[in-house]
Design an enzyme around this catalytic site. Structure first.
Site, short mmCIF file in Angstrom:
data_model
loop_
_atom_site.label_atom_id
_atom_site.label_comp_id
_atom_site.label_asym_id
_atom_site.label_seq_id
_atom_site.Cartn_x
_atom_site.Cartn_y
_atom_site.Cartn_z
CG ASP A 296 -0.37 -8.67 -1.90
OD1 ASP A 296 -1.19 -9.34 -1.26
OD2 ASP A 296 0.07 -7.57 -1.53
CG PHE A 352 5.84 -6.04 2.68
CD1 PHE A 352 6.29 -7.25 3.19
CD2 PHE A 352 5.05 -5.25 3.50
CE1 PHE A 352 5.96 -7.67 4.49
CE2 PHE A 352 4.70 -5.64 4.79
CZ PHE A 352 5.16 -6.85 5.28
CB SER A 353 3.14 -5.98 -2.73
OG SER A 353 2.60 -7.19 -2.27
NE ARG A 415 1.19 -2.32 3.01
CZ ARG A 415 0.74 -1.93 4.19
NH1 ARG A 415 1.52 -1.26 5.01
NH2 ARG A 415 -0.51 -2.20 4.55
CG ASP A 416 1.75 -2.60 -1.30
OD1 ASP A 416 2.71 -3.24 -0.84
OD2 ASP A 416 0.63 -2.57 -0.77
CD GLU A 465 -2.84 -3.52 2.48
OE1 GLU A 465 -2.16 -3.67 3.49
OE2 GLU A 465 -3.56 -4.43 2.02
CD1 TRP A 548 -5.12 -8.91 3.34
CD2 TRP A 548 -3.97 -10.49 4.45
NE1 TRP A 548 -3.85 -8.96 2.82
CE2 TRP A 548 -3.12 -9.91 3.48
CE3 TRP A 548 -3.46 -11.50 5.25
CZ2 TRP A 548 -1.80 -10.31 3.31
CZ3 TRP A 548 -2.14 -11.91 5.08
CH2 TRP A 548 -1.33 -11.31 4.12
C1 FRU Z 1 -1.59 -6.62 0.75
C2 FRU Z 1 -0.33 -6.45 1.57
C3 FRU Z 1 0.55 -5.38 0.96
C4 FRU Z 1 1.89 -5.75 1.48
C5 FRU Z 1 1.83 -7.24 1.46
C6 FRU Z 1 2.63 -7.90 2.55
O1 FRU Z 1 -2.15 -7.87 0.84
O2 FRU Z 1 -0.66 -6.11 2.89
O3 FRU Z 1 0.16 -4.08 1.26
O4 FRU Z 1 2.92 -5.26 0.68
O5 FRU Z 1 0.48 -7.60 1.59
O6 FRU Z 1 2.69 -9.26 2.37
#
Ligand code: FRU
Length: 741
Positions: A296, A352-353, A415-416, A465, A548
């Site tokens: 990301d 992470f993001s 997250r994110d 996400e 993915w």
């Molecule tokens: C999306 C993700 C996010 C996460 C990150 C981890 O592609 O799964 O949700 O923060 O990648 O690398």
């Protein structure tokens, strides 16, 4: 003279053998286990004899010790045997070890060195056949003079791996100054730094190992990093910048490594990363990391003439692992400079993001105009942390009060964070399970939950996400768009971004009644996209140009994956409802070479351009306009001389655009890559302006001034330099080709 040399050599040998005299801890030849304390039911009370076990090879002498639970598949049969203490007096503790070779079973069998009662080193059996003993050696120099013992443990199998088999056989436990095995659970290598970069051979299929580098007691990588060893050959060298340690001796530590692995024997240093940067799929006008993995886009913010693109990065390999924030900047959104990474994993987890903002009013107290990044600290649970930069995004300092936001409900996916300014405060959207949670703050450190959005609306094929929340002015009306990425669940498989249009009052997002799910881009390769902050009314979007499903397998060498072109987002009406339109950010046009205008005659069957560009480097744009005729279909192909092609078919009646990439080049790295039916949807129009951006491993098609964007990757073994159009009587006009530099 000759005699003197011989004598001297003999004397040296004698000295060496004296100092190397082995100290046997137990060779089991006594026929008893008096030197061991046996606990549990895994071990018999006496050694086993070779004559009773003719299948076992590698035993020295007539006896060895071993567990009774060979091939066991139940949770019983556990225990340990611990040697009487001895004083560490040699450099190595060596032993012959065999037993369970099954990957899961061997987790339950461990040989440990206990120093002063505490385990300090551990080994699992690794022989390819469970009946073969191999030498194992521990480097115990740092424990000399201390009291130690060896413990052989068989643990109960856990519910998670109920069918694992477990057994252990051991012989010749001894101390010596000679290392008997070539395999090291932990290898410590002193390296004198003579150049700027340490180049560590690695292979994608190599055994997993963890790498740490110490200098003056400090771990210069900020912790242990997972790498893949190069056992025989290397796919690439992992470049580690050691310029700050020139002249010093650093200590490289690797786990699970053999002395003969190329990672150990082929370690070199260089004045640069020694990367063949211009490898075949290295894109020309899209961001790719100089080395390593990316997913990301993160921390995207415009500040003082520069666009900042942090990105999910593995600086130690080309697969998803060791997540850091990498760092790149650009002044034109097209050409990116990759800089040293800015945020490394720590005790709170991987990085992470997340997003970044400019704190113009110094609300957080890190300084006026500090750039503040908010990211997910990911370990067993996920929490949000912040870090700030006061040097134009070149370095970040983590806030000592991290984490700043944890989930009260303790769900695993939280997250994110995407932060936006709202009024005098801040709002952050966080993906929480399969909804988006909104929190508010005055200072980016203390957060209060505001609301949640998402139950029962849109696609919930997987967890949500990477959200984003954008304010638009649509004909004088305030409208809000909530972007939510979801993986898997895409209409063409795997990763995709959906969005909702509605209102936001600073606390709650309410979606308009629209035919959800709505997708930003139905192509297979535009994921985790969000927008830059601090760009005024412009909403500039960038996505990860991969999926993915196969991102860890694509056939690049020194890097994996790239970002999409920057796109400007706006709201448009398709005659039925509002939708989120994407056009290429106009900055791309400054990177065009001279236009080649192509006169396309009435199609009446087919038309082709045999050489798209004379010196085609695989980076170009083709623009044209289609006017549908009575025949509703038009096929547009990009091809190379090897019969590889990307085939796009417009169907103006069904209002679809189909991509067949089944013969696009290398497709066999992932079973589902060679799809014939990657489908997206057109908006009805009288004529269709089309822009096709090709860059080595990607094609982004834009149709109808923002109506549709369609992003897909491909890996041709030669540049596509021929185009073909075929249709009954659709007409094509205004064709222009530009090289993009
Ligand atoms: C999306 C993700 C996010 C996460 C990150 C981890 O592609 O799964 O949700 O923060 O990648 O690398």
């Amino acid at each position: 003279m000759r005699k003197t040399v011989t004598l001297l050599a003999g004397f040296c040998l004698l000295l060496a053998s004296c100092s190397d005299r082995q100290v046997i801890i137990d060779d089991f030849e006594s026929g008893n286990l008096d030197k061991w304390t046996i606990e549990g039911n895994a071990f018999p009370m006496t050694p086993k004899s070779v004559s009773d076990h003719p299948g076992i090879s590698g035993v020295e002498g007539g006896f060895f010790a071993g567990s009774d639970c060979e091939g066991e598949s139940v949770m019983s049969g556990s225990g340990q045997m611990t040697s009487v203490p001895f004083t560490v007096s040699r450099d190595y503790v060596n032993f012959l070890l065999g037993g369970t070779s099954d990957r899961f079973g061997s987790r339950f069998v461990t040989v440990e060195l206990l120093v002063d009662g505490e385990p300090v080193l551990a080994t699992h059996p690794r022989s390819s056949s469970e009946e073969v003993l191999e030498w194992c050696s521990w480097d115990v120099r740092e424990y000399k003079g201390r009291s130690a013992s060896v413990r052989v443990k068989v643990d109960p199998v856990t519910m998670r791996y109920p069918l694992s088999s477990k057994s252990v056989i051991i012989d010749q436990v001894m101390q010596s100054n000679r290392k008997m095995g070539t395999f090291n659970d932990l290898l410590s290598m002193p390296v004198k730094v003579t150049d700027d970069w340490l180049l560590i051979p690695s292979s994608n299929s190599g055994r997993g190992s963890s790498l740490s580098i110490l200098c003056d007691g400090e771990n210069i990588l900020g912790g242990a990093q997972n790498i893949n060893l190069a056992e025989g050959t290397a796919d690439y060298n992992i470049p580690v910048n050691v310029s700050a340690y020139k002249g010093k001796t650093i200590e490289l530590r690797l786990t699970s490594v053999d002395d003969g692995d190329l990672t150990v024997t082929g370690l070199t240093q260089g004045s640069d990363r020694g990367i063949d940067y211009d490898e075949p799929y290295r894109q020309v006008y899209h961001f790719t990391p100089d080395f390593g993995w990316t997913n990301d886009p993160n921390g995207m913010v415009y500040y003082d003439g520069e666009y900042h693109l942090a990105y999910q990065a593995n600086p130690y390999g080309t697969k998803h692992s060791n997540m850091h924030w990498g760092n790149a900047v650009s002044t034109d959104l097209v050409h990116w400079q990759d800089l040293p990474f800015i945020i490394a994993p720590d005790g709170l987890g991987s990085i992470f993001s997340g997003s970044a903002v400019v704190d113009t009013d110094n609300t957080a107290g890190f300084g006026k105009n500090a750039i503040i990044g908010m990211y997910t600290s990911a370990s067993r649970t996920q929490k949000q942390s912040i870090a700030y930069s006061t040097d134009r995004g070149r370095t970040y300092t983590k806030y000592e009060g991290n984490p700043v936001l944890s989930d009260d409900e303790k769900q695993p996916n939280f997250r994110d964070p995407k932060v936006i300014r709202y009024g005098d405060g801040w709002v952050v959207c966080v993906a929480a399970g399969d909804v988006i949670a909104f929190y508010g703050s005055d200072n980016l450190k203390d957060w209060t939950k505001l609301s949640e959005f998402g139950k029962g609306i849109g696609s919930h094929a997987a967890v949500w996400e990477c959200p984003d929340l954008l304010k638009f002015d649509y004909n004088g009306r305030e409208k809000w768009v909530l972007i939510v990425n979801i993986n898997p669940g895409g209409p063409n498989g795997g990763s995709v971004a959906q969005y909702f249009i509605g209102s936001f009052d600073g606390r709650t997002f309410k979606a308009d009644d629209l035919p959800y799910p709505l997708w930003i881009d139905e192509g297979t390769d535009n994921y985790a996209g969000v927008t830059f902050s601090n760009t005024g009314d412009r909403h500039i979007f960038l996505g990860w140009m991969s999926n993915w499903l196969y991102s860890n397998m694509v056939p690049t060498i020194n890097f994996r994956n790239s970002m999409t072109l920057a796109r400007d987002l706006s709201l448009k009406d398709n005659g039925r409802h509002l939708f989120l339109a994407s056009v290429p950010s106009p900055e791309i046009y400054a990177a065009r070479g001279e236009a080649r205008e192509v006169e396309v005659p009435h199609l009446n069957g087919g038309f082709s351009v045999d050489s798209i560009l004379p010196d085609n480097k695989g980076a170009y744009e083709i623009d044209f306009t289609i006017k549908p005729g009575k025949d509703d279909r038009l096929t547009f192909k990009l091809m190379n001389g090897k019969g590889e092609e990307m085939v796009y078919t417009f169907d103006f009646k069904a209002l679809t655009l189909n991509l067949d990439r089944s013969r696009s080049g290398i497709v066999d790295f992932y079973r589902g890559f060679a799809k014939t039916d990657i489908l997206t949807h057109l908006v009805r129009r009288d004529s269709y302006p089309v822009q096709v951006f090709v860059d080595r491993q990607s094609i982004e098609v834009f149709v109808g001034d923002g109506d549709l964007t369609f992003t897909n990757c491909m890996f041709p073994t030669e540049v596509y330099n021929r185009l073909e159009l075929s249709s009954g009587d659709c007409s094509v006009s205004d064709m222009k080709i530009f090289e993009i530099k």
